[in-house]
Design a protein around this motif. Structure first.
Motif, short mmCIF file in Angstrom:
data_model
loop_
_atom_site.label_atom_id
_atom_site.label_comp_id
_atom_site.label_asym_id
_atom_site.label_seq_id
_atom_site.Cartn_x
_atom_site.Cartn_y
_atom_site.Cartn_z
N ALA A 35 0.66 -0.74 -0.26
CA ALA A 35 -0.17 -0.28 -0.18
C ALA A 35 1.17 1.63 0.27
N ASN A 36 1.46 0.76 0.82
CA ASN A 36 2.43 2.68 0.93
C ASN A 36 3.89 2.60 -0.54
N LEU A 37 3.86 1.47 -1.58
CA LEU A 37 4.73 1.46 -2.52
C LEU A 37 3.92 2.17 -3.53
N LYS A 38 2.63 1.98 -3.66
CA LYS A 38 1.41 2.20 -4.46
C LYS A 38 1.01 4.05 -4.03
N LEU A 39 1.02 4.20 -3.05
CA LEU A 39 1.44 5.46 -2.56
C LEU A 39 1.99 6.36 -2.51
N LEU A 40 3.22 5.31 -2.67
CA LEU A 40 4.89 6.85 -2.95
C LEU A 40 4.80 6.93 -4.30
N ARG A 41 4.26 5.95 -5.04
CA ARG A 41 4.41 5.84 -6.91
C ARG A 41 3.40 6.74 -7.71
N LYS A 42 2.12 6.95 -6.84
CA LYS A 42 1.68 7.70 -7.21
C LYS A 42 1.90 9.38 -6.83
N LEU A 43 2.04 9.52 -5.89
CA LEU A 43 2.89 11.28 -5.41
C LEU A 43 4.09 11.08 -5.94
N GLY A 44 4.78 10.13 -6.65
CA GLY A 44 5.78 9.87 -7.38
C GLY A 44 5.26 10.97 -9.23
N GLY A 45 3.85 10.80 -8.80
CA GLY A 45 3.62 11.08 -10.43
C GLY A 45 4.11 9.36 -11.71
N MET A 46 3.94 8.57 -11.08
CA MET A 46 4.83 7.44 -11.87
C MET A 46 3.65 6.04 -11.93
N PHE A 97 14.81 4.68 -2.64
CA PHE A 97 14.57 5.17 -4.34
C PHE A 97 14.14 5.83 -3.33
N PHE A 98 12.42 6.49 -2.62
CA PHE A 98 12.16 6.76 -2.47
C PHE A 98 12.46 7.49 -1.07
N THR A 134 12.03 0.75 8.02
CA THR A 134 11.04 0.56 9.15
C THR A 134 9.36 0.53 9.02
N GLU A 135 9.72 2.19 8.37
CA GLU A 135 8.23 2.91 8.59
C GLU A 135 7.80 2.24 7.32
N MET A 136 8.62 1.78 6.08
CA MET A 136 8.20 1.27 5.18
C MET A 136 7.38 0.00 5.63
N LEU A 137 7.03 -1.24 5.91
CA LEU A 137 6.91 -2.15 6.61
C LEU A 137 6.28 -2.10 7.54
N LYS A 138 5.75 -0.84 8.49
CA LYS A 138 4.74 -0.89 9.31
C LYS A 138 4.40 0.37 10.06
N LYS A 139 4.44 1.54 9.23
CA LYS A 139 3.28 2.47 9.06
C LYS A 139 2.77 2.52 7.96
N VAL A 140 1.39 3.28 7.69
CA VAL A 140 0.20 3.50 7.05
C VAL A 140 0.43 4.57 6.23
N PHE A 141 0.76 5.47 5.22
CA PHE A 141 1.28 6.56 4.44
C PHE A 141 0.25 6.09 4.09
N THR A 142 -0.09 7.93 4.45
CA THR A 142 -1.90 8.66 3.48
C THR A 142 -0.82 9.87 2.88
N ASP A 143 -1.29 10.57 2.31
CA ASP A 143 -0.98 11.24 0.87
C ASP A 143 -2.10 12.70 1.95
#
Length: 81
Positions: free
Chosen positions: A18-29, A66-67, A72-81
């Motif tokens: 989920a974090n990968l998807k959000l970071l990718r979208k925030l990066g416009g990729m 890359f991001f 640790t945050e990439m695994l445990k936290k839920v990133f939000t935009d």
């Protein structure tokens, strides 16, 4: 006669996909663009984002770097935009 317990532990799901998807979208990729930058296939990125598979440790660290995100945050936290 002793019966051995051969059950494998089920790994806990992570928030990586989920974090990968959000970071990718925030990066416009697109998935394809990110895959090209990381020398992966679009299908591999999609599998990560859907949580079907988790990346190997080296790829996980490469994605985190890359991001510019703490692994640790990439695994445990839920990133939000």
């Amino acid at each position: 006669m002793e019966i051995l317990n051969n059950k494998k532990s089920i790994p806990k799901p992570t928030n990586f996909g989920a974090n990968l998807k959000l970071l990718r979208k925030l990066g416009g990729m697109s998935q394809k663009e990110l895959a090209n930058l990381l020398n992966l296939t679009r299908n591999k990125i999609a599998s990560y984002e859907l949580g079907i598979v988790e990346p190997k440790a080296t790829m996980f660290l490469e994605v985190s770097e890359f991001f510019k995100v703490d692994p640790t945050e990439m695994l445990k936290k839920v990133f939000t935009d």
